[in-house]
Design an enzyme around this catalytic site. Sequence first.
Site, PDB file in Angstrom:
ATOM      1  CD  GLU A   1      -2.961  -1.230   2.193  1.00 47.36           C
ATOM      2  OE1 GLU A   1      -4.130  -1.500   1.935  1.00 47.36           O
ATOM      3  OE2 GLU A   1      -2.557  -1.012   3.361  1.00 47.36           O
TER       4      GLU A   1
ATOM      5  CG  ASN B   1       3.648  10.842   8.486  1.00 43.23           C
ATOM      6  OD1 ASN B   1       2.871  10.096   9.088  1.00 43.23           O
ATOM      7  ND2 ASN B   1       3.517  12.156   8.461  1.00 43.23           N
TER       8      ASN B   1
ATOM      9  CG  HIS C   1     -16.184  -6.366   5.839  1.00 43.80           C
ATOM     10  ND1 HIS C   1     -15.761  -5.831   7.033  1.00 43.80           N
ATOM     11  CD2 HIS C   1     -15.114  -6.301   5.012  1.00 43.80           C
ATOM     12  CE1 HIS C   1     -14.501  -5.438   6.925  1.00 43.80           C
ATOM     13  NE2 HIS C   1     -14.079  -5.725   5.713  1.00 43.80           N
TER      14      HIS C   1
ATOM     15  CD  GLU D   1      -9.926  -6.712   8.776  1.00 45.02           C
ATOM     16  OE1 GLU D   1      -8.932  -7.443   8.961  1.00 45.02           O
ATOM     17  OE2 GLU D   1     -10.061  -5.970   7.779  1.00 45.02           O
TER      18      GLU D   1
ATOM     19  CD  GLU E   1      -6.625  -4.570   4.166  1.00 40.54           C
ATOM     20  OE1 GLU E   1      -7.066  -3.447   3.844  1.00 40.54           O
ATOM     21  OE2 GLU E   1      -7.362  -5.518   4.496  1.00 40.54           O
TER      22      GLU E   1
ATOM     23  CD  GLU F   1      -8.052   1.778   1.359  1.00 42.05           C
ATOM     24  OE1 GLU F   1      -7.321   0.817   1.661  1.00 42.05           O
ATOM     25  OE2 GLU F   1      -8.625   1.878   0.260  1.00 42.05           O
TER      26      GLU F   1
END
Length: 699
Positions: A169, A188, A408, A410, A479, A503
């Site tokens: 990412e 950062n 979903h 997670e 991910e 996002e």
Amino acid sequence: MKRIAFIGLLFLGFQVTAQSVQSPSKQITLNFSLSKNGNPTYEVSYKNKPIVLNSRLGVKLKSGGDLTADFSIDSVRQRTINETWKPVLGEQSNIKDNYNELTIALSQKTTGRRINIIFKAFDEGVAFRYDFPKQAKLDYFIISDEMSEFNLTGDHKTFWIPGDFDSQEYAYNETKLSEINTEKIDLNNGIGLKSIAGKHVIQSPLMMKSTDGLYLNIFEAAVVNYPIMHLDLVPNEFKLKSRLVPNAIGDKAYLQAPCVSPWRTIMISDDARDIVSSKMILNLNEPSKIEDTSWIKPMKYVGVWWEMHVGKSTWDYAGSQNAQNAADGQLKPTGKHGATTENTKRYIDFAAKNGFDGVLVEGWNVGWEDWFGNWKEDVFDFTTPYPDFDLKAVNDYAKSKGIKMIMHHETSGSVANYERHLDRALELMKKYGYPAAKSGYVGRIIPRGEFHDGQTLVNHFNFVARRFADYKLMVNSHESSRPTGYSRTYPNYIAAEAARGTEFNGWSNGNPPMHETILPFTRLLGGPMDYTPGIFEIKMNHYDPKKTEQVHTTLAKQLALYVTMYSPLQMAADLPENYDRYSDAFQFIKDVAVDWQDSKYLEAEPGDYLTVARKDKHSEKWFLGAITDENARRTKVSLAFLTPGKKYRAIIYQDGKKAHWQNNPKSYEIIAKTVTYKDFIQLNMAAGGGTAISFEPIN
């Protein structure tokens, strides 16, 4: 159509030390040879120009010696494949698979162990893999390293991200090969978990351009039961070495012969469009193992998701600080929970009104309060909803409106916990008619010490796709390790994130304007990406005056991404009320297809621009998307892809005359005109902008 030609030849080891194979066009040549010490090597040329100089091959074993030297050639086999296959979902209805193959059978003089190296030469590049045949002297074995090298010819311009074993990412860096240094990038960047392997370790796919205008891409295909390959740059040289992701005790891969490694791929062309349109990665994967694919359907969806990223609501029900751990052990609602029955019904109404297929709801299940950052194993059971989310009521309401719900899951990185609960979670989906789930792997992996890109996790992601297929369900992973074409073998693996998605624009330094012009040359080569485009309210100070974050595009570019970023699973990611305010622009998202009969890459330059035209699989409609980086761009494109003899109504969604991704991102205009295949269209894109066009035949 299928045509296969075989040529089989047998040679003794002392008679032959070199072989070659050419692409069908004869523009690409791969030469294989053994050194005096029996080291296998290869080199690649394009139009008689060296591309990859003499580079080593082989693998190292944890015990019992290495498979890197002391080889002789036992036999050589060549064959030609020329066939066409039909993807279940895709950028085109038919994919051509045409290559020449060279298989070198090697045996090690001192040990008698055997290994085959298989090369394939396509018109867009070459691929090679290691094949370990069944044999008495090599049964169970452990790979400690892979010696595959890519010895390049110069200091190419390179688009790279750090070799992070846990995340892709990152925004891309554009430098020369010699300037790659992961210590100089801004960390950062909103990424919560970083496992960067070294100063000169980078990820594949690696997109490059030489000073004389050749486009190169190093990647891999069909990663099955093997770790992801990253790349080590040798300092002061233009050489890359394979870097396999280790497991918790430092081993790379546990194998048993007969078995194969993934394909290592090198794409080459003097036209960037050949790279971005290539189906070589898909072709190197096995055909679909799902016999009946009728239940695998493309989807366009909305969902309870972006409102959490912009701070309007939360995933957790009780708050992460103290509510869950109160003395009485009861969950006490904060009032900001997004996944409520009533809020979900609002999204269902919006989806039904605007012709969408599904609604995703994140944060519906208990467990969100205290897991992040705590490396906690038993967080979610994937079946228990929060008190304010009525599974049956939501399902019944969606069914009454003709809308499918998207589950979903997670996992919180605890893949062991997910696998323990997976069958019960899938049974729940079947009970309530959910056709698909979005899975997530935020955080450090459990089993502890494993990486997202290691063999254990690769096996997990592939296992989940197979298990979903057993239940006739689709999965969209976030991910996860980046795809390498496994969606051909299991087309219910409908999409993945595995890159820096939308996002990040909501709460970090975001994705720079060139980001979306690079992803089609890198991440999307391995399979469709759930990028979640369609953000209309560009600046986050709309939700909080103190916020400075924003999406680094214009509104028109957000529309164009539905065409340039291929996925059969596309989200209209913004809030319903934002679409209501820009209903004329929203019409393009409602109209655009997500499964395609044909795709034409009209213009392409990594890091700069991309223009794509696609034909809907089920109609005569065409759609065009054009995007640019931080520079404004004017270009004229031919409409020769349209059907001769037909007139089309073209609706053009373009940047306003004073639009700019930073200063004036929501300025757009809509123009309608009649066109034919003989016409050209002028595209005027603002800095960070784009153009989207729909073409509907006029009867």
